[in-house]
Design an enzyme around this catalytic site. Sequence first.
Site, PDB file in Angstrom:
ATOM      1  CG  HIS A   1      38.326  35.578  42.481  1.00  0.00           C
ATOM      2  ND1 HIS A   1      39.108  36.147  43.462  1.00  0.00           N
ATOM      3  CD2 HIS A   1      38.650  36.204  41.324  1.00  0.00           C
ATOM      4  CE1 HIS A   1      39.874  37.088  42.901  1.00  0.00           C
ATOM      5  NE2 HIS A   1      39.632  37.138  41.605  1.00  0.00           N
TER       6      HIS A   1
ATOM      7  CD  GLN B   1      37.385  39.787  42.213  1.00  0.00           C
ATOM      8  OE1 GLN B   1      36.720  39.354  41.278  1.00  0.00           O
ATOM      9  NE2 GLN B   1      38.468  40.519  42.043  1.00  0.00           N
TER      10      GLN B   1
ATOM     11  CG  HIS C   1      41.383  35.573  37.377  1.00  0.00           C
ATOM     12  ND1 HIS C   1      42.646  36.103  37.458  1.00  0.00           N
ATOM     13  CD2 HIS C   1      40.634  36.280  38.269  1.00  0.00           C
ATOM     14  CE1 HIS C   1      42.649  37.072  38.370  1.00  0.00           C
ATOM     15  NE2 HIS C   1      41.448  37.197  38.865  1.00  0.00           N
ATOM     16  CD  GLU C   2      36.869  36.974  37.512  1.00  0.00           C
ATOM     17  OE1 GLU C   2      36.513  37.094  38.701  1.00  0.00           O
ATOM     18  OE2 GLU C   2      37.755  37.681  37.003  1.00  0.00           O
TER      19      GLU C   2
ATOM     20  N   GLY D   1      36.406  40.625  34.380  1.00  0.00           N
ATOM     21  CA  GLY D   1      35.723  39.634  35.194  1.00  0.00           C
ATOM     22  C   GLY D   1      35.671  40.064  36.643  1.00  0.00           C
TER      23      GLY D   1
ATOM     24  CB  CYS E   1      43.392  40.058  40.341  1.00  0.00           C
ATOM     25  SG  CYS E   1      41.985  39.729  41.403  1.00  0.00           S
ATOM     26  CG  LEU E   2      39.108  44.432  38.668  1.00  0.00           C
ATOM     27  CD1 LEU E   2      37.605  44.398  38.443  1.00  0.00           C
ATOM     28  CD2 LEU E   2      39.699  45.757  38.199  1.00  0.00           C
TER      29      LEU E   2
HETATM   30 ZN    ZN Z   1      40.567  38.383  40.283  1.00  0.00          ZN
END
Ligand code: ZN
Length: 170
Positions: free
Chosen positions: A135, A51, A131-132, A46, A89-90
């Site tokens: 953000h 991000q 999660h997304e 995701g 998380c990226l």
């Molecule tokens: Zn994330």
Amino acid sequence: MAIRTILTQGDPVLNKTCHPVTKFDHKLAVLLDDLKETLTQANGVGLAAPQVGILRRAVVVVDGTGEMLELVNPEIIAQKGEQDGLEGCLSVPGMWGYVKRPQWVRVKAQDRNGSWFETEGEGLTARCFCHELAHLDGHLYTELTDHLYTTEELDQMMEEQEAARQEERE
Ligand code: ZN
């Protein structure tokens, strides 16, 4: 299409609330294509627009069948159950933490042309939607866990758990 740079924790953009998408234009299509390409290259499940430094309510999520969904102005409209599991998380590379999330969620969102649709996910996909979407309101999963593990700590923990299971079997 282009690979965009993924911002990491500490960048103030990641703590801002994103604006709703109001124009379903070429720029949005390019953003969604770039999010998909960036996510594929990063090998994640995701990615949210903030991000990559864009404060707009748009995310891409890989669902349980491996398909990549585009969600514009997404909202969770129903949820059920609870699961506790590892999350990464990226934007927080090399770290992992246990986070409680609903077991199942239903999401309402718009596509790149502005049409509303609903989708649902359970397990990892439900976790990913939550999660997304967080953000988009400037929240990272690190706020929801009491301990962060490094990849090395996690590998060691998994090995110890595996060894304990082996012992139980013997
Ligand atoms: Zn994330």
